[in-house]
Design an enzyme around this catalytic site. Structure first.
Site, PDB file in Angstrom:
ATOM      1  N   CYS A  16      35.267  31.275  39.816  1.00 20.64           N
ATOM      2  CA  CYS A  16      35.294  30.109  39.376  1.00 20.64           C
ATOM      3  C   CYS A  16      36.001  31.015  37.678  1.00 20.64           C
ATOM      4  CB  CYS A  16      34.135  29.625  38.758  1.00 20.64           C
ATOM      5  SG  CYS A  16      33.097  29.206  40.048  1.00 20.64           S
ATOM      6  N   LYS A  44      47.445  35.240  54.613  1.00 22.46           N
ATOM      7  CA  LYS A  44      46.062  35.403  54.279  1.00 22.46           C
ATOM      8  C   LYS A  44      45.264  34.871  55.225  1.00 22.46           C
ATOM      9  CE  LYS A  44      42.884  36.925  51.624  1.00 22.46           C
ATOM     10  NZ  LYS A  44      42.556  38.285  51.903  1.00 22.46           N
ATOM     11  N   ASN A  73      29.446  29.856  36.113  1.00 21.86           N
ATOM     12  CA  ASN A  73      30.453  30.723  36.806  1.00 21.86           C
ATOM     13  C   ASN A  73      28.998  31.640  37.351  1.00 21.86           C
ATOM     14  OD1 ASN A  73      32.631  29.848  36.295  1.00 21.86           O
ATOM     15  ND2 ASN A  73      33.527  32.074  35.334  1.00 21.86           N
ATOM     16  N   GLU A 121      39.354  50.227  60.695  1.00 20.57           N
ATOM     17  CA  GLU A 121      39.838  49.422  59.420  1.00 20.57           C
ATOM     18  C   GLU A 121      40.733  50.216  58.771  1.00 20.57           C
ATOM     19  OE1 GLU A 121      39.612  46.607  58.504  1.00 20.57           O
ATOM     20  OE2 GLU A 121      39.822  46.660  56.633  1.00 20.57           O
ATOM     21  N   TRP A 142      34.950  27.478  42.442  1.00 17.21           N
ATOM     22  CA  TRP A 142      34.869  27.933  43.804  1.00 17.21           C
ATOM     23  C   TRP A 142      33.685  27.899  44.392  1.00 17.21           C
ATOM     24  CZ3 TRP A 142      37.977  30.122  47.358  1.00 17.21           C
ATOM     25  CH2 TRP A 142      37.292  30.934  48.398  1.00 17.21           C
ATOM     26  N   HIS A 186      41.796  62.650  76.080  1.00 21.45           N
ATOM     27  CA  HIS A 186      42.118  61.722  77.095  1.00 21.45           C
ATOM     28  C   HIS A 186      43.446  61.157  76.803  1.00 21.45           C
ATOM     29  CE1 HIS A 186      38.177  62.183  78.682  1.00 21.45           C
ATOM     30  NE2 HIS A 186      37.658  62.027  77.419  1.00 21.45           N
TER      31      HIS A 186
HETATM   32  C1  AGP Z   1      42.847  42.033  56.908  1.00 14.74           C
HETATM   33  O1  AGP Z   1      43.433  42.924  55.735  1.00 14.74           O
HETATM   34  C2  AGP Z   1      43.774  41.189  57.607  1.00 14.74           C
HETATM   35  N1  AGP Z   1      44.708  40.613  56.555  1.00 14.74           N
HETATM   36  C3  AGP Z   1      43.311  40.344  58.666  1.00 14.74           C
HETATM   37  O2  AGP Z   1      43.227  41.338  59.847  1.00 14.74           O
HETATM   38  C4  AGP Z   1      42.166  39.316  58.629  1.00 14.74           C
HETATM   39  O3  AGP Z   1      41.112  40.183  58.346  1.00 14.74           O
HETATM   40  C5  AGP Z   1      42.178  38.564  59.845  1.00 14.74           C
HETATM   41  O4  AGP Z   1      43.211  37.846  59.827  1.00 14.74           O
HETATM   42  C6  AGP Z   1      41.004  37.662  59.988  1.00 14.74           C
HETATM   43  O5  AGP Z   1      40.724  36.749  58.931  1.00 14.74           O
HETATM   44  P1  AGP Z   1      39.677  35.956  58.734  1.00 14.74           P
HETATM   45  O6  AGP Z   1      38.717  36.892  58.195  1.00 14.74           O
HETATM   46  O7  AGP Z   1      39.953  35.171  57.474  1.00 14.74           O
HETATM   47  O8  AGP Z   1      39.195  35.098  59.957  1.00 14.74           O
END
Ligand code: AGP
Length: 604
Positions: free
Chosen positions: A2, A599, A100, A477, A74, A500
């Site tokens: 926020c 995003k 906030n 990751e 937020w 493998h």
């Molecule tokens: C992460 O860096 C990615 N941008 C992507 O893998 C993301 O985690 C995935 O699209 C899932 O998104 P969410 O957690 O909003 O469902």
């Protein structure tokens, strides 16, 4: 998170709106302002964008005012709607508060205040602050705010205006930031310097447990005992764009630096001493006692957090935990029954495949627990229950702080489930509480080393990440992070799989990122590293601070603290985030908005 903005002095309603516009980048779901007119407070608030609020009050924008406070919210407590938007007010509508942070003991305070006759209208934790100030107000607003803050557990940055106190506004903070400045026209306070640098470049960062009294063109700062403290001015020479990022070059880096705070916010109110409290789960205790399987459904980074849950939970007890990528799960012929817990993890809460997967689970009569960062997102509305990670808005497309927040909440969930099933883990709960400080120290001390390592490897086009056990998800990751922001081919494997097939790829042009921390599988990792060295691969090892054997055979080392085995994924995760960031930064790429990525993936 926020945003707060407020001023006292010569101004217009529009100045409050302009202050909020400069805080929009922080992410929010509603906005509001409060100012006084003829001895009453005018409060305007709206769900949605600052522009929506602005259109709603179009006629008053030019009105001259001598003080006001403003907020972008937020949501954390209560859905994003007009009632829950800030400012929140007291019973008499004389006091308006913007806030906030998270008030950990708000439920108890609210109950007490109701028993004393106060009337609440929102679902927010913030409203208790307005009523507490009302309770303590005897003509001195600073004193009333001071007394109110003494009752609060948790985190806060607050701004307070009182209809009857015309010549001052009050701000206070604990853990959530506030910055103050002044010029010949007035005094100003905001969540960060972005709305302030056009007013003055000399600012004071309010410190924890301090209260500020702003008057026109002057301000004083007090500690919680009411004693006045000295102001320390800092000169800011950032431009507005770098101010948005808190001086960091990219949101991704800023968000990595927020991780210690993200962990403590995720733990807040959920850990007391050696016990975990997940009030959201209380009425599922019988269901949990009867569980035979946990199903995790997620995509991308959230899927990797889910895999870590599997390893962690299985380390607590032998149990059937399945983790599946949503885009596969939704098309499977799955067996769902009421002895399963289905956990859907999604930072955004809007990922199409995850939503379809939970619809499938629900159509088959299953229960869904959502883990999300966005209050009111589709996932949280369709799931039976939600655990929020409270990481604050994540702006960089590459998920970093949300991943760390997801892991924290998943660890809490695992420990909670195991305690309901009959086993307590006091040492593990205590270890989690120490994590924010350890992570803070780690970033502070190792960031430069990781950057130096990344600088040496920036010329390579392929990387292989290897790990075992709990650190296997971390290599997936790590490879994903490097791929998405640096466009470098990176693959993650269980180290035992090398022979493998994947080992055929290795030569002096194909470096290996190996996780070989001091855990039960370190000996095995050592052998795997030797196998890769025998193929002339350069090896960067992520190893424990006290290690000698791994560091003596590899080319480069990233050291993480010596911690309990199950805590390593936090440090390995952050190491790989910083490594990927620095490789991409070296190549001058658009780190916060990588090509081809969004995003929220709201389509299949
Ligand atoms: C992460 O860096 C990615 N941008 C992507 O893998 C993301 O985690 C995935 O699209 C899932 O998104 P969410 O957690 O909003 O469902």
């Amino acid at each position: 998170m926020c945003g707060i903005y407020g001023f006292i002095g010569n101004g217009k309603v529009e100045d409050l709106i302009n202050g909020l516009k400069k805080l929009e980048y922080r992410g929010y779901d509603s906005a509001g302002i409060a100012f006084s007119r003829n001895g009453s407070l005018i409060v305007e608030k709206k769900t949605g964008k600052v522009d929506t609020l602005c259109s709603a009050i179009n006629d008053t924008l030019e009105e001259k005012i001598n003080a006001g406070i403003a907020h972008t919210r937020w949501a954390t407590h209560g859905m994003p709607n007009d009632i829950n938007a800030h400012p929140q007010m007291d019973c008499e509508k004389k006091i308006a508060v913007v806030h906030n942070g998270i008030i950990e003991n708000f439920a108890a305070l609210r109950e007490k205040l109701i028993s004393e006759g106060h009337k609440f209208i929102s679902q927010t934790d913030t409203e208790v602050i307005a009523h507490l100030i009302e309770k303590y107000f005897k003509g001195d607003l600073l004193e009333a705010v001071r007394l109110a803050t003494l009752d609060l557990d948790g985190t806060y940055a607050i701004g307070v205006i009182h209809a009857d106190v015309k010549d001052e506004i009050i701000f206070a903070r604990r853990k959530s930031p506030l910055v103050i400045t002044k010029n010949e026209y007035g005094s100003y306070c905001a969540s960060d310097v972005t709305p302030l640098i056009s007013l003055s470049r000399d600012v004071v960062f309010l410190e924890d447990s301090q209260i500020a009294r702003l008057k026109k063109g002057a301000f004083e700062i007090f500690d919680l005992s009411g004693k006045q403290v000295e102001k320390r001015f800092c000169h800011i020479d950032w431009d507005e764009k770098s101010a948005e990022k808190g001086g960091y070059k990219h949101f991704m880096l800023k968000e990595i630096h927020e991780e210690p705070r993200v962990i403590s916010d995720a733990l807040m109110g959920r850990v007391k001493g050696e016990k975990i409290f997940l009030k959201e789960m209380e009425d599922w205790k019988d269901h949990i006692k009867n569980l035979r399987k946990i199903n995790i459904i997620a995509c991308g980074t959230s899927y990797h957090a889910g895999l870590i849950f599997k390893y962690f939970f299985e380390s607590l007890r032998p149990f059937d935990v399945e983790v599946e990528v949503s885009s596969e799960f939704r098309y499977r012929n799955v067996l769902i029954d009421d002895r399963m817990l289905n956990v859907a993890i999604s930072q955004s809460g809007e990922t199409a495949d995850t939503l379809e997967s939970i619809r499938l689970v629900k159509s088959l009569g299953g229960r869904v627990l959502a883990l999300s960062n966005v209050v009111g997102s589709t996932l949280t509305r369709e799931a039976d229950k939600t655990l929020y990670i409270n990481a604050g808005p994540e702006i960089s497309v590459a998920s970093t702080k949300a991943y760390i927040g997801q892991m924290t909440v998943l660890y809490l969930l695992a420990l909670y489930i195991d305690s309901v099933m009959g086993k307590e883990h006091p040492e593990k709960v205590k270890a989690l509480s120490r994590l924010p400080e350890l992570v803070d120290q780690f970033i502070l001390t190792q960031e430069k080393t990781i950057k130096d390592v990344a600088d040496r490897y920036v010329g390579y086009s392929n990387f292989m990440y290897i790990g075992r056990g709990m650190n296997y998800p971390s290599v997936l990751e790590g490879a994903l992070k490097l791929k998405e922001i640096s466009y470098t081919n990176a693959v993650g494997y269980q180290a035992g799989e090398l022979k493998h097939g994947p080992i055929a790829l290795l030569d002096e042009k194909f470096p290996v990122m190996a996780v070989a921390v001091d855990d039960d599988l370190k000996g095995k990792m050592l052998s795997n590293i030797l196998e890769t060295k025998a193929r002339n691969a350069h090896v960067v090892a992520v190893t424990s601070a006290s290690d000698h054997d791994v560091s003596s055979i590899v080319n480069d080392v990233i050291r993480v603290p010596d911690v309990e085995n199950y805590l390593y994924p936090f440090f390995v995760g952050i190491s790989f985030q910083l490594f990927a960031y620095n490789v991409a930064n070296n190549r001058n790429l658009n780190i916060d908005m990588p090509r081809n990525l969004a995003k929220s993936v709201t389509v299949e």
